[in-house]
Design a protein around this motif. Structure first.
Motif, PDB file in Angstrom:
ATOM      1  N   GLN A  28       0.822  -1.213   0.000  1.00  0.00           N
ATOM      2  CA  GLN A  28       0.000   0.000   0.000  1.00  0.00           C
ATOM      3  C   GLN A  28       0.856   1.263   0.000  1.00  0.00           C
ATOM      4  O   GLN A  28       0.528   2.224  -0.672  1.00  0.00           O
ATOM      5  CB  GLN A  28      -0.930   0.013   1.206  1.00  0.00           C
ATOM      6  N   ASN A  29       1.943   1.258   0.745  1.00  0.00           N
ATOM      7  CA  ASN A  29       2.806   2.437   0.802  1.00  0.00           C
ATOM      8  C   ASN A  29       3.571   2.640  -0.497  1.00  0.00           C
ATOM      9  O   ASN A  29       3.721   3.764  -0.962  1.00  0.00           O
ATOM     10  CB  ASN A  29       3.793   2.324   1.967  1.00  0.00           C
ATOM     11  N   PHE A  31       2.962   1.277  -3.669  1.00  0.00           N
ATOM     12  CA  PHE A  31       2.183   1.382  -4.897  1.00  0.00           C
ATOM     13  C   PHE A  31       0.935   2.233  -4.655  1.00  0.00           C
ATOM     14  O   PHE A  31       0.972   3.427  -4.824  1.00  0.00           O
ATOM     15  CB  PHE A  31       1.848  -0.014  -5.433  1.00  0.00           C
ATOM     16  N   GLU A  32      -0.159   1.647  -4.269  1.00  0.00           N
ATOM     17  CA  GLU A  32      -1.388   2.396  -4.038  1.00  0.00           C
ATOM     18  C   GLU A  32      -2.277   1.629  -3.070  1.00  0.00           C
ATOM     19  O   GLU A  32      -2.079   0.459  -2.811  1.00  0.00           O
ATOM     20  CB  GLU A  32      -2.187   2.543  -5.344  1.00  0.00           C
ATOM     21  N   GLN A  33      -3.276   2.333  -2.589  1.00  0.00           N
ATOM     22  CA  GLN A  33      -4.314   1.665  -1.816  1.00  0.00           C
ATOM     23  C   GLN A  33      -5.110   0.812  -2.789  1.00  0.00           C
ATOM     24  O   GLN A  33      -5.275   1.166  -3.943  1.00  0.00           O
ATOM     25  CB  GLN A  33      -5.242   2.695  -1.173  1.00  0.00           C
ATOM     26  N   GLY A  34      -5.584  -0.302  -2.346  1.00  0.00           N
ATOM     27  CA  GLY A  34      -6.382  -1.163  -3.198  1.00  0.00           C
ATOM     28  C   GLY A  34      -6.633  -2.482  -2.500  1.00  0.00           C
ATOM     29  O   GLY A  34      -6.130  -2.731  -1.407  1.00  0.00           O
ATOM     30  N   ILE A  65      -3.971  -2.245 -10.884  1.00  0.00           N
ATOM     31  CA  ILE A  65      -2.516  -2.281 -10.748  1.00  0.00           C
ATOM     32  C   ILE A  65      -2.038  -3.623 -11.285  1.00  0.00           C
ATOM     33  O   ILE A  65      -2.549  -4.674 -10.891  1.00  0.00           O
ATOM     34  CB  ILE A  65      -2.076  -2.115  -9.286  1.00  0.00           C
TER      35      ILE A  65
END
Length: 77
Positions: A28-29, A31-34, A65
């Motif tokens: 999450q940190n 790349f992205e939240q998901g 992603i």
């Protein structure tokens, strides 16, 4: 990745979802939240030395992603 996928990945199975993934926070940190999932499957891979082998591969992915941190877990031939 020190290998290249030669075929499509087959026999895909979900190993873990969300916070049950050991590296969930770093994914999450970085790349992205998901909704992150850890998956495994079987594919033909070309190694850096040029040899072609059948292998079990593991990776992480989330909606929108692409596959990240793909690795070979074991060879099947």
């Amino acid at each position: 990745m020190d290998f290249e996928l030669v075929s499509t990945i087959s026999d895909i199975e979900i190993k873990a979802v969300g916070s049950s993934i050991r590296e969930y926070r770093s994914l999450q940190n970085r790349f992205e939240q998901g909704r992150w999932r850890k998956l495994k499957g079987v594919a033909i891979v070309k190694l850096s030395d040029g040899s072609i082998r059948r292998a079990e591969v593991h990776w992480y992915e989330a909606h929108g992603i692409d596959k990240v941190r793909m690795k070979i877990k074991r060879y099947l031939d």
